[in-house]
Motif scaffolding. Structure first.
Motif, PDB file in Angstrom:
ATOM      1  N   ASP A  31      68.337 -42.340 -51.232  1.00  0.00           N
ATOM      2  CA  ASP A  31      68.972 -40.610 -51.007  1.00  0.00           C
ATOM      3  C   ASP A  31      69.406 -40.157 -50.058  1.00  0.00           C
ATOM      4  O   ASP A  31      69.797 -39.298 -48.911  1.00  0.00           O
ATOM      5  CB  ASP A  31      67.254 -39.989 -51.541  1.00  0.00           C
ATOM      6  CG  ASP A  31      67.929 -38.282 -51.792  1.00  0.00           C
ATOM      7  OD1 ASP A  31      68.788 -38.412 -52.281  1.00  0.00           O
ATOM      8  OD2 ASP A  31      66.803 -37.598 -51.261  1.00  0.00           O
ATOM      9  N   LEU A  34      72.543 -41.900 -48.308  1.00  0.00           N
ATOM     10  CA  LEU A  34      73.635 -41.478 -48.854  1.00  0.00           C
ATOM     11  C   LEU A  34      73.934 -39.627 -48.847  1.00  0.00           C
ATOM     12  O   LEU A  34      74.819 -39.156 -49.025  1.00  0.00           O
ATOM     13  CB  LEU A  34      73.829 -41.551 -49.893  1.00  0.00           C
ATOM     14  CG  LEU A  34      74.091 -43.124 -50.786  1.00  0.00           C
ATOM     15  CD1 LEU A  34      73.687 -43.889 -52.279  1.00  0.00           C
ATOM     16  CD2 LEU A  34      74.916 -44.177 -49.813  1.00  0.00           C
ATOM     17  N   ARG A  35      72.842 -38.873 -48.291  1.00  0.00           N
ATOM     18  CA  ARG A  35      72.883 -37.500 -48.218  1.00  0.00           C
ATOM     19  C   ARG A  35      73.681 -37.080 -47.017  1.00  0.00           C
ATOM     20  O   ARG A  35      73.756 -37.463 -46.587  1.00  0.00           O
ATOM     21  CB  ARG A  35      71.470 -37.099 -47.830  1.00  0.00           C
ATOM     22  CG  ARG A  35      71.284 -35.400 -47.766  1.00  0.00           C
ATOM     23  CD  ARG A  35      70.255 -35.303 -47.744  1.00  0.00           C
ATOM     24  NE  ARG A  35      69.162 -35.366 -48.784  1.00  0.00           N
ATOM     25  CZ  ARG A  35      67.830 -35.325 -48.130  1.00  0.00           C
ATOM     26  NH1 ARG A  35      67.558 -34.791 -47.313  1.00  0.00           N
ATOM     27  NH2 ARG A  35      67.026 -35.947 -49.199  1.00  0.00           N
ATOM     28  N   LYS A  37      77.741 -37.815 -47.403  1.00  0.00           N
ATOM     29  CA  LYS A  37      78.556 -38.739 -47.375  1.00  0.00           C
ATOM     30  C   LYS A  37      79.229 -38.328 -49.277  1.00  0.00           C
ATOM     31  O   LYS A  37      78.441 -38.077 -49.561  1.00  0.00           O
ATOM     32  CB  LYS A  37      78.212 -39.916 -47.262  1.00  0.00           C
ATOM     33  CG  LYS A  37      76.891 -40.744 -45.710  1.00  0.00           C
ATOM     34  CD  LYS A  37      76.916 -42.219 -46.322  1.00  0.00           C
ATOM     35  CE  LYS A  37      76.072 -42.571 -45.269  1.00  0.00           C
ATOM     36  NZ  LYS A  37      74.542 -41.922 -44.024  1.00  0.00           N
ATOM     37  N   THR A  38      80.484 -38.806 -48.619  1.00  0.00           N
ATOM     38  CA  THR A  38      81.087 -39.182 -50.017  1.00  0.00           C
ATOM     39  C   THR A  38      81.000 -39.536 -50.999  1.00  0.00           C
ATOM     40  O   THR A  38      80.149 -40.716 -50.481  1.00  0.00           O
ATOM     41  CB  THR A  38      83.267 -38.980 -49.849  1.00  0.00           C
ATOM     42  OG1 THR A  38      83.398 -40.059 -49.253  1.00  0.00           O
ATOM     43  CG2 THR A  38      83.110 -37.497 -48.674  1.00  0.00           C
ATOM     44  N   ASP A  39      81.497 -39.848 -51.985  1.00  0.00           N
ATOM     45  CA  ASP A  39      81.052 -41.104 -53.296  1.00  0.00           C
ATOM     46  C   ASP A  39      82.039 -42.056 -52.547  1.00  0.00           C
ATOM     47  O   ASP A  39      82.599 -42.195 -51.899  1.00  0.00           O
ATOM     48  CB  ASP A  39      82.192 -40.617 -54.627  1.00  0.00           C
ATOM     49  CG  ASP A  39      81.220 -39.231 -55.093  1.00  0.00           C
ATOM     50  OD1 ASP A  39      79.781 -39.865 -55.164  1.00  0.00           O
ATOM     51  OD2 ASP A  39      81.838 -38.608 -55.707  1.00  0.00           O
ATOM     52  N   GLY A  40      81.158 -42.991 -52.965  1.00  0.00           N
ATOM     53  CA  GLY A  40      81.655 -44.500 -52.008  1.00  0.00           C
ATOM     54  C   GLY A  40      81.476 -44.574 -50.816  1.00  0.00           C
ATOM     55  O   GLY A  40      81.123 -46.242 -49.844  1.00  0.00           O
ATOM     56  N   GLU A  41      81.398 -43.424 -49.759  1.00  0.00           N
ATOM     57  CA  GLU A  41      81.138 -43.716 -48.362  1.00  0.00           C
ATOM     58  C   GLU A  41      79.409 -44.697 -47.934  1.00  0.00           C
ATOM     59  O   GLU A  41      79.253 -44.296 -48.976  1.00  0.00           O
ATOM     60  CB  GLU A  41      80.901 -43.401 -47.824  1.00  0.00           C
ATOM     61  CG  GLU A  41      80.981 -43.182 -46.362  1.00  0.00           C
ATOM     62  CD  GLU A  41      81.116 -41.375 -45.867  1.00  0.00           C
ATOM     63  OE1 GLU A  41      81.439 -41.536 -44.538  1.00  0.00           O
ATOM     64  OE2 GLU A  41      81.512 -40.025 -45.942  1.00  0.00           O
ATOM     65  N   LYS A  43      78.210 -47.470 -48.849  1.00  0.00           N
ATOM     66  CA  LYS A  43      77.616 -48.439 -49.904  1.00  0.00           C
ATOM     67  C   LYS A  43      78.421 -49.925 -49.489  1.00  0.00           C
ATOM     68  O   LYS A  43      78.327 -50.418 -50.814  1.00  0.00           O
ATOM     69  CB  LYS A  43      77.317 -48.271 -50.856  1.00  0.00           C
ATOM     70  CG  LYS A  43      77.160 -47.062 -51.749  1.00  0.00           C
ATOM     71  CD  LYS A  43      77.432 -46.455 -52.560  1.00  0.00           C
ATOM     72  CE  LYS A  43      76.373 -45.034 -53.487  1.00  0.00           C
ATOM     73  NZ  LYS A  43      76.337 -45.043 -54.696  1.00  0.00           N
ATOM     74  N   HIS A  63      73.572 -51.858 -55.090  1.00  0.00           N
ATOM     75  CA  HIS A  63      73.501 -51.155 -54.270  1.00  0.00           C
ATOM     76  C   HIS A  63      75.409 -51.201 -53.245  1.00  0.00           C
ATOM     77  O   HIS A  63      75.667 -50.217 -52.762  1.00  0.00           O
ATOM     78  CB  HIS A  63      72.341 -49.714 -53.701  1.00  0.00           C
ATOM     79  CG  HIS A  63      71.527 -49.930 -54.748  1.00  0.00           C
ATOM     80  ND1 HIS A  63      71.776 -48.965 -55.686  1.00  0.00           N
ATOM     81  CD2 HIS A  63      70.481 -50.678 -55.013  1.00  0.00           C
ATOM     82  CE1 HIS A  63      70.525 -49.085 -56.458  1.00  0.00           C
ATOM     83  NE2 HIS A  63      69.968 -49.566 -55.466  1.00  0.00           N
ATOM     84  N   GLU A 229      67.621 -36.708 -60.522  1.00  0.00           N
ATOM     85  CA  GLU A 229      68.394 -37.098 -59.790  1.00  0.00           C
ATOM     86  C   GLU A 229      67.557 -37.254 -57.832  1.00  0.00           C
ATOM     87  O   GLU A 229      68.298 -38.040 -57.651  1.00  0.00           O
ATOM     88  CB  GLU A 229      69.370 -36.493 -60.136  1.00  0.00           C
ATOM     89  CG  GLU A 229      69.858 -35.422 -61.263  1.00  0.00           C
ATOM     90  CD  GLU A 229      71.278 -35.055 -60.958  1.00  0.00           C
ATOM     91  OE1 GLU A 229      71.556 -34.730 -60.440  1.00  0.00           O
ATOM     92  OE2 GLU A 229      71.529 -34.870 -62.943  1.00  0.00           O
ATOM     93  N   LYS A 230      67.162 -36.765 -57.397  1.00  0.00           N
ATOM     94  CA  LYS A 230      66.905 -37.004 -56.286  1.00  0.00           C
ATOM     95  C   LYS A 230      65.194 -36.880 -56.251  1.00  0.00           C
ATOM     96  O   LYS A 230      64.605 -36.740 -57.051  1.00  0.00           O
ATOM     97  CB  LYS A 230      66.641 -35.214 -55.314  1.00  0.00           C
ATOM     98  CG  LYS A 230      68.456 -34.690 -55.541  1.00  0.00           C
ATOM     99  CD  LYS A 230      69.394 -35.132 -54.269  1.00  0.00           C
ATOM    100  CE  LYS A 230      70.954 -35.677 -54.264  1.00  0.00           C
ATOM    101  NZ  LYS A 230      71.256 -35.605 -53.609  1.00  0.00           N
TER     102      LYS A 230
END
Length: 318
Positions: A31, A34-35, A37-41, A43, A63, A229-230
């Protein structure tokens, strides 16, 4: 620490006897990482420093596209390979401080170290991590006290501390300063302040409950629901419930304590005690300690818990 590199060290027993990290821990790391960041970024690649037998490494393959575990002990790395079944995980033998010679610059999204950062030389490591992390990459360390607590029995904590930390127990046989750094919950590890790092992203979470480390006096936030979710929407340092625990039989507890490097050192220096290992009340220092705990508890198994810390910081984005 040198015990772990000894070819006679029982890495398999070490691996099976340690407490396992709960999902909320890696969820919190992800969490934070990735906060923003765009989806997929963020990882693509993760690195586990001081990975030992791969306990923290195993949290990462689902992940990240690829995961690398690194440890200075070949004994530990060989055990980690045996325990890893994920196809996207690899291991190398390397001290943490030399990692920039093993990994390409700006190639790592997330660096973790579970119960290992207290051994690192951060005057060398922080610059190395700044080189290998991508912009916006994250470092996440977590560690727990060497001396466990027995859940529901705070009155036994002084007895445990006497065995683990006092001059009458194993205290003088721990390698320093790592032992003290660990038992102080990494408060001695200072976040880097050089320009490569986003100082505002530095965060510490203490999983200590209500009765351990009363000197911290931080805001308390409850653990989130398991389906939240968070993990936490809190940016400040804070404390929360203990998340690391394990129920063990007395044989398992003794087996875990037998893997301790200070006990190995103690018995090497006290061969008369080593000859009495396994003789209960008349046995070696660990036998006598376990016997005294069993007398006080009178149970077949015991729930142990460990105060723990998580500290995280990000490299500045480009």
């Amino acid at each position: 620490m040198s015990t772990f590199s000894n070819s006679s060290f029982d890495a398999a027993r070490y691996a099976t006897s340690r407490p396992t990290y709960p999902p909320v821990l890696i969820n919190m790391v992800l969490d934070h990482h990735l906060r923003g960041k765009t989806d997929g970024e963020g990882k693509k690649k993760a690195l586990d420093l001081g990975c030992g037998t791969g306990q923290a490494t195993q949290l990462l393959p689902n992940h990240f596209a690829s995961v690398l575990g690194s440890d200075p002990s070949n004994v530990m790395i060989e055990q980690a390979k045996k325990q890893s079944s994920a196809s996207n995980v690899a291991f190398i033998v390397s001290p943490a401080e030399d990692i920039a010679t093993k990994v390409d610059p700006a190639s790592i999204d997330l660096v973790v170290a579970g119960e290992a950062a207290h051994w690192f030389d951060h005057t060398r490591l922080w610059p190395a991590l700044a080189r290998i992390l991508k912009p916006g990459g994250t470092v996440a360390y977590w560690g727990y006290c060497s001396a466990p607590r027995i859940t529901g029995h705070p009155e036994l904590t002084p007895l445990i501390d006497e065995y683990c930390n006092s001059d009458r127990g194993l205290g003088p046989y721990f390698q320093e300063p790592g032992h003290t750094i660990c038992d102080n919950l990494y408060r001695d590890i200072i976040f880097p302040v050089s320009e490569e790092w986003d100082s505002a992203s530095g965060k510490r979470v203490y999983f200590i409950g209500d009765i351990h480390f009363p000197d911290l006096k931080l805001p308390h936030h409850p653990l989130p629901a398991s389906d939240a979710e968070k993990t936490f929407s809190v940016d400040e340092d804070f404390q929360t419930e203990i998340i690391l625990s394990k129920t063990m039989t007395w044989a398992q507890i003794e087996g875990w304590w037998r893997t301790w490097s200070p006990l190995h050192t103690y018995l090497e220096q006290h061969p008369d005690e080593s000859a009495r290992t396994g003789q209960g009340k008349e046995g070696d220092i660990l036998d006598r300690f376990v016997y005294s705990l069993k007398e006080r508890l009178g149970t077949d198994d015991v729930e142990l818990e460990w105060p723990m810390v998580l500290m995280m910081i990000k490299k500045r984005s480009a």
